[in-house]
Design an enzyme around this catalytic site. Structure first.
Site, PDB file in Angstrom:
ATOM      1  N   SER A  22       0.753  -1.265  -0.069  1.00 61.06           N
ATOM      2  CA  SER A  22       0.317   0.018   0.179  1.00 61.06           C
ATOM      3  C   SER A  22       0.874   1.211   0.071  1.00 61.06           C
ATOM      4  O   SER A  22       0.546   2.241  -0.725  1.00 61.06           O
ATOM      5  CB  SER A  22      -1.136   0.073   1.193  1.00 61.06           C
ATOM      6  OG  SER A  22      -1.912  -1.008   1.025  1.00 61.06           O
ATOM      7  N   LYS A  71     -10.039  -5.291   9.822  1.00 63.42           N
ATOM      8  CA  LYS A  71     -11.276  -4.749   8.939  1.00 63.42           C
ATOM      9  C   LYS A  71     -12.503  -4.864   9.604  1.00 63.42           C
ATOM     10  O   LYS A  71     -13.440  -3.905   9.479  1.00 63.42           O
ATOM     11  CB  LYS A  71     -11.469  -5.686   7.583  1.00 63.42           C
ATOM     12  CG  LYS A  71     -10.108  -5.432   6.733  1.00 63.42           C
ATOM     13  CD  LYS A  71     -10.488  -6.220   5.258  1.00 63.42           C
ATOM     14  CE  LYS A  71      -9.099  -5.900   4.752  1.00 63.42           C
ATOM     15  NZ  LYS A  71      -9.454  -6.613   3.285  1.00 63.42           N
ATOM     16  N   ASN A  92     -12.096  -1.290   5.068  1.00 59.59           N
ATOM     17  CA  ASN A  92     -10.644  -1.314   4.664  1.00 59.59           C
ATOM     18  C   ASN A  92     -10.299   0.117   4.556  1.00 59.59           C
ATOM     19  O   ASN A  92      -9.123   0.293   4.298  1.00 59.59           O
ATOM     20  CB  ASN A  92     -10.259  -2.178   3.462  1.00 59.59           C
ATOM     21  CG  ASN A  92     -10.763  -1.581   2.264  1.00 59.59           C
ATOM     22  OD1 ASN A  92     -11.701  -0.917   2.074  1.00 59.59           O
ATOM     23  ND2 ASN A  92      -9.911  -1.697   1.051  1.00 59.59           N
ATOM     24  N   ALA A 132     -13.245 -19.761   1.689  1.00 55.66           N
ATOM     25  CA  ALA A 132     -14.632 -19.332   2.522  1.00 55.66           C
ATOM     26  C   ALA A 132     -14.238 -18.254   3.511  1.00 55.66           C
ATOM     27  O   ALA A 132     -14.649 -18.191   4.605  1.00 55.66           O
ATOM     28  CB  ALA A 132     -15.157 -20.502   3.122  1.00 55.66           C
TER      29      ALA A 132
END
Length: 278
Positions: A22, A71, A92, A132
């Site tokens: 990021s 998150k 986020n 999942a």
């Protein structure tokens, strides 16, 4: 020209965080937009430390990016959460407004849709999801907007299957559950979204069909994955984890800086160069 906005600080928080791309992406955007006085850093923050960190931020902060395991933990600390983020109970992106409010959003979901659209996938009649976890719920949210038929989720346990079925009901997606032992069947879907950790799909490489559809593998390191390499060898369309990372970061930059459009090409180029250097 340098920005005069008093809020010119941002960062990504998570634990572990040293691997995060990021900072590379956001700093490349600032350079391209001429925001010379903006900064974007990374901080290793876990769930226990998150409230104190957020409460300690001053008025120079424009926003935060959140990765695992924060998150969901960030939500009680916010003044408002977008419908997109609420739909998967995951934030986020946090933006600090002029009046000091903390607003939360999820750019992973529109980032997935944008990454698929860039590769020519705007609608699909059905899809398969491998895995999942948290990313799988975001995948279902994205599919709720582009998939007109059923989504089959391939999972390793009944509990995970129940979770995915629950997300499907919440998001309005016709989710059908299949055991991971049958995951080779997923590769015949027109769109497959692989949300599993590195190495989890390596056993599927020999099962890639002769005329594959589109594979969206959310990993970006290591890249290409074994499945992505096998997919490319059969001329299948591929969307990679870097595509997702860049598209969701574009939306974060636009929200935090108020400048749009964010420089997608420059951000992707910076990400590719950073990964190549590792």
């Amino acid at each position: 020209m340098a920005s005069t906005d008093p809020r010119n600080r941002a960062a990504v928080l998570g634990s572990p965080i040293a691997h995060s791309l990021s900072p590379v992406l956001h700093r490349a955007a600032y350079a391209e937009l001429g925001l010379g006085d903006w900064s974007y850093d990374r901080f290793d923050v876990d769930e226990a430390a998150l409230p104190g960190f957020v409460d300690g931020l001053d008025s120079s902060w424009a926003g935060l990016s959140l990765t695992m395991p924060l998150k969901r933990a960030i939500i009680p600390l916010l003044d408002s959460v977008s419908e997109t983020a609420a739909s998967v109970e995951a934030v986020n992106t946090v933006v600090f407004t002029d009046d000091g409010r903390r607003t939360g959003d999820n750019t992973d979901i529109p980032g997935m849709i944008a990454a698929l659209r860039e590769r020519g996938v705007e609608k699909t009649e059905s899809a398969a999801v491998l895995g999942a976890g948290a990313t799988a719920s975001s995948a279902l949210a994205a599919l709720s907007q582009i998939c007109t038929g059923p989504v089959t989720a391939y999972v390793r346990s009944r509990e995970r299957g129940d979770e995915m079925r629950g997300w499907g009901e919440r998001l309005g997606v016709d989710v059908r559950i299949a055991d991971w032992a049958e995951a080779e069947q997923a590769l015949h879907a027109p769109l497959i979204i692989a949300t599993t950790p590195a190495g989890a799909t390596d056993g599927l490489t020999d099962a890639v069909p002769d005329r594959p559809g589109t594979l969206f593998d959310v990993l970006y390191e290591p890249w290409p994955t074994g499945l992505a390499s096998a997919w490319a060898a059969r001329d299948g369309a591929i969307v990679g984890g870097l595509d997702l990372l860049v598209h969701q970061a574009v939306l974060q930059v636009e929200q935090m800086t108020g400048r749009a459009p964010a420089p997608l090409a420059a951000m992707r180029r910076a990400g590719e160069q950073a990964l190549a250097a590792r």
